[in-house]
Design an enzyme around this catalytic site. Sequence first.
Site, PDB file in Angstrom:
ATOM      1  N   GLU A 116       0.804  -1.228   0.000  1.00 32.78           N
ATOM      2  CA  GLU A 116       0.000   0.000   0.000  1.00 32.78           C
ATOM      3  C   GLU A 116       0.834   1.274   0.000  1.00 32.78           C
ATOM      4  OE1 GLU A 116      -0.441  -2.707   1.698  1.00 32.78           O
ATOM      5  OE2 GLU A 116      -2.545  -3.218   1.952  1.00 32.78           O
ATOM      6  N   ASP A 137      18.340 -41.265  -6.980  1.00 29.46           N
ATOM      7  CA  ASP A 137      18.362 -40.341  -8.128  1.00 29.46           C
ATOM      8  C   ASP A 137      19.519 -39.355  -8.083  1.00 29.46           C
ATOM      9  OD1 ASP A 137      16.008 -41.580  -8.683  1.00 29.46           O
ATOM     10  OD2 ASP A 137      14.730 -39.802  -8.527  1.00 29.46           O
ATOM     11  N   LEU A 185      17.693 -30.681  -7.487  1.00 24.85           N
ATOM     12  CA  LEU A 185      16.478 -30.030  -6.977  1.00 24.85           C
ATOM     13  C   LEU A 185      16.565 -28.508  -6.912  1.00 24.85           C
ATOM     14  CD1 LEU A 185      15.642 -32.486  -4.038  1.00 24.85           C
ATOM     15  CD2 LEU A 185      14.664 -32.495  -6.334  1.00 24.85           C
TER      16      LEU A 185
HETATM   17  C1  AOF Z   1      -0.351  -5.347   4.087  1.00 20.33           C
HETATM   18  N1  AOF Z   1       0.313  -5.154   2.929  1.00 20.33           N
HETATM   19  O1  AOF Z   1       1.838  -5.758   1.406  1.00 20.33           O
HETATM   20  C2  AOF Z   1       1.491  -7.203   3.216  1.00 20.33           C
HETATM   21  C3  AOF Z   1       0.761  -7.408   4.413  1.00 20.33           C
HETATM   22  O2  AOF Z   1       5.954  -8.196   9.969  1.00 20.33           O
HETATM   23  P1  AOF Z   1       5.164  -7.121   9.324  1.00 20.33           P
HETATM   24  O3  AOF Z   1       4.952  -5.915  10.177  1.00 20.33           O
HETATM   25  O4  AOF Z   1       5.640  -6.780   7.947  1.00 20.33           O
HETATM   26  O5  AOF Z   1       3.680  -7.705   9.145  1.00 20.33           O
HETATM   27  C4  AOF Z   1       3.467  -8.923   8.523  1.00 20.33           C
HETATM   28  C5  AOF Z   1       1.982  -9.050   8.309  1.00 20.33           C
HETATM   29  O6  AOF Z   1       1.560  -8.041   7.401  1.00 20.33           O
HETATM   30  C6  AOF Z   1       1.551 -10.338   7.666  1.00 20.33           C
HETATM   31  O7  AOF Z   1       1.338 -11.334   8.618  1.00 20.33           O
HETATM   32  C7  AOF Z   1       0.255  -9.923   7.037  1.00 20.33           C
HETATM   33  O8  AOF Z   1      -0.740  -9.841   8.051  1.00 20.33           O
HETATM   34  C8  AOF Z   1       0.530  -8.523   6.573  1.00 20.33           C
HETATM   35  N2  AOF Z   1       0.995  -8.503   5.182  1.00 20.33           N
HETATM   36  N3  AOF Z   1      -0.158  -6.477   4.784  1.00 20.33           N
HETATM   37  O9  AOF Z   1      -1.121  -4.485   4.517  1.00 20.33           O
HETATM   38  C9  AOF Z   1       1.228  -6.019   2.460  1.00 20.33           C
HETATM   39  N4  AOF Z   1       2.420  -8.091   2.775  1.00 20.33           N
HETATM   40 ZN    ZN Z   2       0.638  -3.250   5.748  1.00 16.52          ZN
END
Ligand code: AOF
Ligand code: ZN
Length: 367
Positions: A60, A208, A212
């Site tokens: 965002e 094998d 990977l």
């Molecule tokens: C959003 N926008 O692009 C993403 C989100 O460790 P942090 O503070 O970065 O938070 C991780 C959490 O943020 C993750 O568990 C999920 O809830 C959210 N991801 N949220 O608004 C994003 N990647």
């Molecule tokens: Zn966020």
Amino acid sequence: MPASALDRRFMAAAIRLARWHEGRTGSNPSVATLIVREIDGHPVIVGRGVTAIGGRPHAEPQALAEARELARGATAYVTLEPCAHHGRTPPCADALVTAGVSRVVAAATDPDERVSGRGYRILRDAGIEVEEGVLAEDAARDLSGYLTRRIKNRVHVTLKLAISTNGAIGRRNGSQIPITGEVSRRQVHALRALSDVIVIGAGTALNDDPELTCRLNGLKDHSPIRLVLDNGLTLPPGSRLVKTARQTPVWVATSAGPEHPARKVLAAADVEFVAADLHEGRIALPELLEDLAAKGLSSVFVEGGADVARAFLDEDLVDRLILFSGPSAIDGDTVAAPLLPDDVPPRFELVASMRYGDDQMDEFERA
Ligand code: AOF
Ligand code: ZN
């Protein structure tokens, strides 16, 4: 204004944008944001953001930074509910409010307990119109690793099998034999690149001697962790896996303690160990999948062999099943596939079928 065909089109575009960083955002899901406003009577994308490689910044603020003052009064399309928590970055829901967007269209709700519903509430409390669940199923498919980790506390499991016309997945005590062609091989490498971990059994590692890795041009540094279920620590120090452990991580799941002599040799080659429990003499898979999730990993790609595949199926741990059917039979002493394309258990639902050269690919998801 309710979700329209236009909303679905922009959301589909946002979902495609989110795929750019799929598998490369660490424990964070790769999500995307589009800021759209009307200019001269036409909707125009004025800001785009996708979760950065490594997981931050979130989508965002990047999209809002591109849109600048054009975000005021615009619609934001987000593939996941905007976050509501102060993590390493401030809440994205607050950023949308501050930027003055008037409408947010969202696909999937975030099960993260710090967010779940709170992101939407922040937006609505600020007077923003929120439309939830637009193309939610499509978004959830791409977010399946993250959602499985958050909801089930374990990693998401994809099982891949390549099956010959006579129902075999290989030859016993032989070297690797090709069942599918070049197009399928590339598809498998792309699937590896989208996964956090590849899982195989010790038998496959010995038989094998696979590498990977993802060997597609431009994607060579996208190879996931290679995890061998090898309770007895039989992985040979001269194997391709061990020899490449410094370039691409190799983990061994074992219940053997630090006193086991083979550990020293493997550790010297930078192989790492995942402490595993045993269940009836075999590595306990549910616990292993939980432990991997606790490390922040989200998706595993199971590539063999038959016993490992059967164990995952028997314990109902397969979320997605990808069957490649080759054009010919394998002779000699063959290993039977744990299931056949026309005999897939009813708990799986067919979601895609493709021709890859002479091969057929059928993809199933847990219904
Ligand atoms: C959003 N926008 O692009 C993403 C989100 O460790 P942090 O503070 O970065 O938070 C991780 C959490 O943020 C993750 O568990 C999920 O809830 C959210 N991801 N949220 O608004 C994003 N990647
Ligand atoms: Zn966020």
